[in-house]
Design a protein around this motif. Structure first.
Motif, PDB file in Angstrom:
ATOM      1  N   GLY A   6       0.862  -0.960   0.103  1.00 51.55           N
ATOM      2  CA  GLY A   6       0.154  -0.080  -0.110  1.00 51.55           C
ATOM      3  C   GLY A   6       0.903   1.415  -0.012  1.00 51.55           C
ATOM      4  O   GLY A   6       1.833   1.232   0.371  1.00 51.55           O
ATOM      5  N   VAL A   7       0.089   2.427  -0.251  1.00 47.19           N
ATOM      6  CA  VAL A   7       0.862   3.704  -0.260  1.00 47.19           C
ATOM      7  C   VAL A   7       0.309   4.298   1.054  1.00 47.19           C
ATOM      8  O   VAL A   7      -0.986   4.600   1.063  1.00 47.19           O
ATOM      9  CB  VAL A   7       0.591   4.472  -1.323  1.00 47.19           C
ATOM     10  CG1 VAL A   7       1.183   5.910  -1.265  1.00 47.19           C
ATOM     11  CG2 VAL A   7       1.230   3.962  -2.609  1.00 47.19           C
ATOM     12  N   SER A  88      -5.497   5.790  -5.893  1.00 48.23           N
ATOM     13  CA  SER A  88      -6.061   4.829  -4.892  1.00 48.23           C
ATOM     14  C   SER A  88      -4.995   4.425  -3.663  1.00 48.23           C
ATOM     15  O   SER A  88      -3.621   4.925  -4.117  1.00 48.23           O
ATOM     16  CB  SER A  88      -6.564   3.409  -5.515  1.00 48.23           C
ATOM     17  OG  SER A  88      -7.806   3.691  -6.053  1.00 48.23           O
ATOM     18  N   ALA A  89      -5.138   4.033  -2.650  1.00 43.41           N
ATOM     19  CA  ALA A  89      -4.576   3.793  -1.440  1.00 43.41           C
ATOM     20  C   ALA A  89      -3.188   2.859  -1.979  1.00 43.41           C
ATOM     21  O   ALA A  89      -2.098   3.232  -1.258  1.00 43.41           O
ATOM     22  CB  ALA A  89      -5.023   3.515  -0.367  1.00 43.41           C
ATOM     23  N   ASP A  90      -3.203   2.077  -2.646  1.00 39.97           N
ATOM     24  CA  ASP A  90      -2.168   1.372  -3.026  1.00 39.97           C
ATOM     25  C   ASP A  90      -1.391   1.860  -4.192  1.00 39.97           C
ATOM     26  O   ASP A  90      -0.611   0.695  -4.779  1.00 39.97           O
ATOM     27  CB  ASP A  90      -2.650  -0.333  -3.164  1.00 39.97           C
ATOM     28  CG  ASP A  90      -3.556  -0.378  -4.396  1.00 39.97           C
ATOM     29  OD1 ASP A  90      -4.114   0.670  -5.020  1.00 39.97           O
ATOM     30  OD2 ASP A  90      -3.851  -1.572  -4.866  1.00 39.97           O
ATOM     31  N   GLY A  91      -1.673   2.507  -4.669  1.00 34.79           N
ATOM     32  CA  GLY A  91      -0.994   3.366  -5.707  1.00 34.79           C
ATOM     33  C   GLY A  91      -1.463   2.933  -7.240  1.00 34.79           C
ATOM     34  O   GLY A  91      -1.147   3.529  -8.138  1.00 34.79           O
ATOM     35  N   SER A  92      -2.704   2.441  -7.215  1.00 30.22           N
ATOM     36  CA  SER A  92      -3.469   2.165  -8.482  1.00 30.22           C
ATOM     37  C   SER A  92      -4.152   3.258  -8.646  1.00 30.22           C
ATOM     38  O   SER A  92      -4.239   4.417  -7.995  1.00 30.22           O
ATOM     39  CB  SER A  92      -4.207   0.932  -8.355  1.00 30.22           C
ATOM     40  OG  SER A  92      -5.027   0.743  -7.309  1.00 30.22           O
ATOM     41  N   THR A  93      -5.248   3.440  -9.509  1.00 37.80           N
ATOM     42  CA  THR A  93      -6.163   4.299  -9.716  1.00 37.80           C
ATOM     43  C   THR A  93      -7.588   3.930  -9.515  1.00 37.80           C
ATOM     44  O   THR A  93      -7.923   2.831  -9.123  1.00 37.80           O
ATOM     45  CB  THR A  93      -6.105   4.768 -11.463  1.00 37.80           C
ATOM     46  OG1 THR A  93      -6.614   3.875 -11.950  1.00 37.80           O
ATOM     47  CG2 THR A  93      -4.507   5.327 -11.413  1.00 37.80           C
ATOM     48  N   THR A 118       9.383  -2.987 -11.909  1.00 32.30           N
ATOM     49  CA  THR A 118       9.205  -2.010 -13.122  1.00 32.30           C
ATOM     50  C   THR A 118       7.908  -2.271 -14.098  1.00 32.30           C
ATOM     51  O   THR A 118       7.414  -1.540 -14.276  1.00 32.30           O
ATOM     52  CB  THR A 118      10.545  -2.766 -14.240  1.00 32.30           C
ATOM     53  OG1 THR A 118      11.787  -2.026 -13.459  1.00 32.30           O
ATOM     54  CG2 THR A 118      10.453  -1.790 -15.618  1.00 32.30           C
ATOM     55  N   VAL A 119       7.335  -3.520 -14.251  1.00 35.86           N
ATOM     56  CA  VAL A 119       6.244  -3.770 -14.583  1.00 35.86           C
ATOM     57  C   VAL A 119       4.993  -2.968 -13.966  1.00 35.86           C
ATOM     58  O   VAL A 119       4.249  -2.436 -14.367  1.00 35.86           O
ATOM     59  CB  VAL A 119       5.953  -5.301 -14.669  1.00 35.86           C
ATOM     60  CG1 VAL A 119       4.256  -5.490 -14.976  1.00 35.86           C
ATOM     61  CG2 VAL A 119       6.651  -6.338 -15.359  1.00 35.86           C
ATOM     62  N   LYS A 120       5.106  -3.209 -12.586  1.00 39.62           N
ATOM     63  CA  LYS A 120       4.176  -2.356 -11.845  1.00 39.62           C
ATOM     64  C   LYS A 120       4.248  -1.036 -12.015  1.00 39.62           C
ATOM     65  O   LYS A 120       3.017  -0.462 -12.133  1.00 39.62           O
ATOM     66  CB  LYS A 120       4.294  -2.964 -10.351  1.00 39.62           C
ATOM     67  CG  LYS A 120       3.223  -2.272  -9.237  1.00 39.62           C
ATOM     68  CD  LYS A 120       3.482  -2.396  -7.971  1.00 39.62           C
ATOM     69  CE  LYS A 120       2.367  -1.772  -7.080  1.00 39.62           C
ATOM     70  NZ  LYS A 120       2.552  -1.934  -5.508  1.00 39.62           N
ATOM     71  N   GLU A 121       5.238  -0.318 -11.990  1.00 42.88           N
ATOM     72  CA  GLU A 121       5.420   1.084 -12.484  1.00 42.88           C
ATOM     73  C   GLU A 121       4.823   1.264 -13.866  1.00 42.88           C
ATOM     74  O   GLU A 121       3.981   2.233 -14.061  1.00 42.88           O
ATOM     75  CB  GLU A 121       6.672   1.641 -12.171  1.00 42.88           C
ATOM     76  CG  GLU A 121       6.753   3.113 -12.718  1.00 42.88           C
ATOM     77  CD  GLU A 121       5.925   4.112 -11.787  1.00 42.88           C
ATOM     78  OE1 GLU A 121       6.049   5.246 -12.458  1.00 42.88           O
ATOM     79  OE2 GLU A 121       5.399   3.587 -10.712  1.00 42.88           O
ATOM     80  N   ASN A 122       5.118   0.320 -14.890  1.00 43.34           N
ATOM     81  CA  ASN A 122       4.641   0.733 -16.140  1.00 43.34           C
ATOM     82  C   ASN A 122       3.077   0.639 -16.104  1.00 43.34           C
ATOM     83  O   ASN A 122       2.392   1.384 -16.921  1.00 43.34           O
ATOM     84  CB  ASN A 122       5.188  -0.227 -17.244  1.00 43.34           C
ATOM     85  CG  ASN A 122       6.723  -0.289 -17.328  1.00 43.34           C
ATOM     86  OD1 ASN A 122       7.283   0.807 -16.921  1.00 43.34           O
ATOM     87  ND2 ASN A 122       7.499  -0.964 -17.757  1.00 43.34           N
ATOM     88  N   LEU A 126       0.227   3.318 -17.332  1.00 39.95           N
ATOM     89  CA  LEU A 126      -0.768   2.797 -18.332  1.00 39.95           C
ATOM     90  C   LEU A 126      -2.263   3.045 -17.619  1.00 39.95           C
ATOM     91  O   LEU A 126      -3.218   3.625 -18.288  1.00 39.95           O
ATOM     92  CB  LEU A 126      -0.614   1.434 -18.436  1.00 39.95           C
ATOM     93  CG  LEU A 126      -1.690   0.757 -19.524  1.00 39.95           C
ATOM     94  CD1 LEU A 126      -1.853   1.304 -20.820  1.00 39.95           C
ATOM     95  CD2 LEU A 126      -1.397  -0.783 -19.387  1.00 39.95           C
ATOM     96  N   MET A 127      -2.455   2.799 -16.333  1.00 38.60           N
ATOM     97  CA  MET A 127      -3.680   3.214 -15.852  1.00 38.60           C
ATOM     98  C   MET A 127      -4.192   4.699 -16.036  1.00 38.60           C
ATOM     99  O   MET A 127      -5.276   5.002 -16.047  1.00 38.60           O
ATOM    100  CB  MET A 127      -3.579   2.957 -14.233  1.00 38.60           C
ATOM    101  CG  MET A 127      -3.417   1.473 -13.856  1.00 38.60           C
ATOM    102  SD  MET A 127      -3.543   1.178 -12.038  1.00 38.60           S
ATOM    103  CE  MET A 127      -3.684  -0.619 -11.940  1.00 38.60           C
ATOM    104  N   TYR A 128      -3.261   5.484 -15.785  1.00 38.23           N
ATOM    105  CA  TYR A 128      -3.681   7.058 -15.762  1.00 38.23           C
ATOM    106  C   TYR A 128      -3.858   7.470 -17.216  1.00 38.23           C
ATOM    107  O   TYR A 128      -4.904   7.881 -17.533  1.00 38.23           O
ATOM    108  CB  TYR A 128      -2.394   7.833 -15.307  1.00 38.23           C
ATOM    109  CG  TYR A 128      -2.186   7.945 -13.874  1.00 38.23           C
ATOM    110  CD1 TYR A 128      -3.639   8.670 -13.225  1.00 38.23           C
ATOM    111  CD2 TYR A 128      -1.632   7.285 -12.981  1.00 38.23           C
ATOM    112  CE1 TYR A 128      -3.383   8.739 -11.930  1.00 38.23           C
ATOM    113  CE2 TYR A 128      -1.515   7.584 -11.718  1.00 38.23           C
ATOM    114  CZ  TYR A 128      -2.494   8.188 -11.137  1.00 38.23           C
ATOM    115  OH  TYR A 128      -2.533   8.262  -9.707  1.00 38.23           O
ATOM    116  N   LYS A 129      -3.369   6.586 -18.394  1.00 37.16           N
ATOM    117  CA  LYS A 129      -3.760   6.968 -19.595  1.00 37.16           C
ATOM    118  C   LYS A 129      -5.310   6.432 -19.904  1.00 37.16           C
ATOM    119  O   LYS A 129      -6.171   7.000 -20.752  1.00 37.16           O
ATOM    120  CB  LYS A 129      -2.930   6.377 -20.528  1.00 37.16           C
ATOM    121  CG  LYS A 129      -1.494   7.029 -20.897  1.00 37.16           C
ATOM    122  CD  LYS A 129      -0.676   6.592 -21.880  1.00 37.16           C
ATOM    123  CE  LYS A 129       0.429   7.183 -22.246  1.00 37.16           C
ATOM    124  NZ  LYS A 129       1.271   6.881 -23.471  1.00 37.16           N
TER     125      LYS A 129
END
Length: 228
Positions: A6-7, A88-93, A118-122, A126-129
């Motif tokens: 989580g973030v 989102s709290a875990d860094g997703s959107t 690296t995959v997770k950051e990529n 992608l989620m924001y797009k």
């Protein structure tokens, strides 16, 4: 399988960002407005380089207009609040979860051509797009039919040997209530440099950001050309 820690809190922005600003906060801003790269079909993307230039200002302005904020091209507290509302709290959107993008063979974000972090950051980028595409589609739900693929899973489905799915920078999507052609047109304005033709029989639309990464082709691939 890699876990998704989580973030602790929303991103901590400075008081403002504007033309000439540089640094990590600018880079984060560029990631979050990357889906607003154009007003219509155009082979362009927002450089994620930490340097607030004209492309960043234009993308931010489009984000502001779409979110009913003053179209100043300067990011301030109201803009940061809108950007953080997508986080989102875990860094997703807000409308996507990391679990939607993991490899279908159960390997999570492991087993690709780059490390899991690296995959997770990529995928996050992608989620924001995809958040931008979702808003441009009138808030219609987007279903991810294929996100990241491990090498083994990619081989099992007959994917290309250097598929962008292997790096977490691609997704095959369905948008509720829209044809594949309509999704393709929307994606042309979202900074996606890889678009598979929109006449696929299974009606998903492939999108990727290949030109933004060293392991991509470094050239634009819109298989159906530019359409509107």
């Amino acid at each position: 399988m890699t876990a998704f820690p989580g973030v602790a809190s929303a991103y901590s922005w400075p008081s403002s960002l504007r033309s000439g600003s540089t640094g990590a906060a600018v880079k984060e801003l560029q990631i979050r407005v990357a889906g607003w790269a154009a007003d219509g079909p155009k082979q362009t993307c927002v450089a994620v380089d930490g340097d607030f230039g004209p492309g960043t200002a234009a993308a931010l302005t489009r984000f502001q207009v779409a979110n009913h904020l003053p179209a100043t091209g300067i990011a301030d507290s109201d803009d940061f609040a809108a950007l953080n509302a997508l986080e989102s709290a875990d860094g997703s959107t807000a409308h996507f979860e990391f679990g939607e993008f993991t490899s279908k063979d159960g390997s999570g974000f492991d087993g690709g051509k780059v490390g899991a972090a690296t995959v997770k950051e990529n995928v996050r980028r992608l989620m924001y797009k995809l958040e931008a595409l979702r808003l441009k589609a009138g808030g219609r739900a987007i279903t991810i039919s294929s996100g990241f693929r491990s090498i083994a899973h990619n081989q099992s489905v007959g994917g290309a040997s250097n598929s962008m799915h292997l790096y977490g920078v691609a997704a095959d999507i369905y948008v509720s209530g829209l044809s594949t052609r309509q999704v393709y047109v929307l994606a042309e304005a979202c900074g996606f440099s890889g678009l598979e033709r929109y006449t696929l029989s299974d009606a998903h639309q492939h999108v990727d950001s290949r030109v933004e990464y060293p392991y991509g082709s470094q050239s634009w691939w819109w298989e159906s050309g530019t359409i509107s």
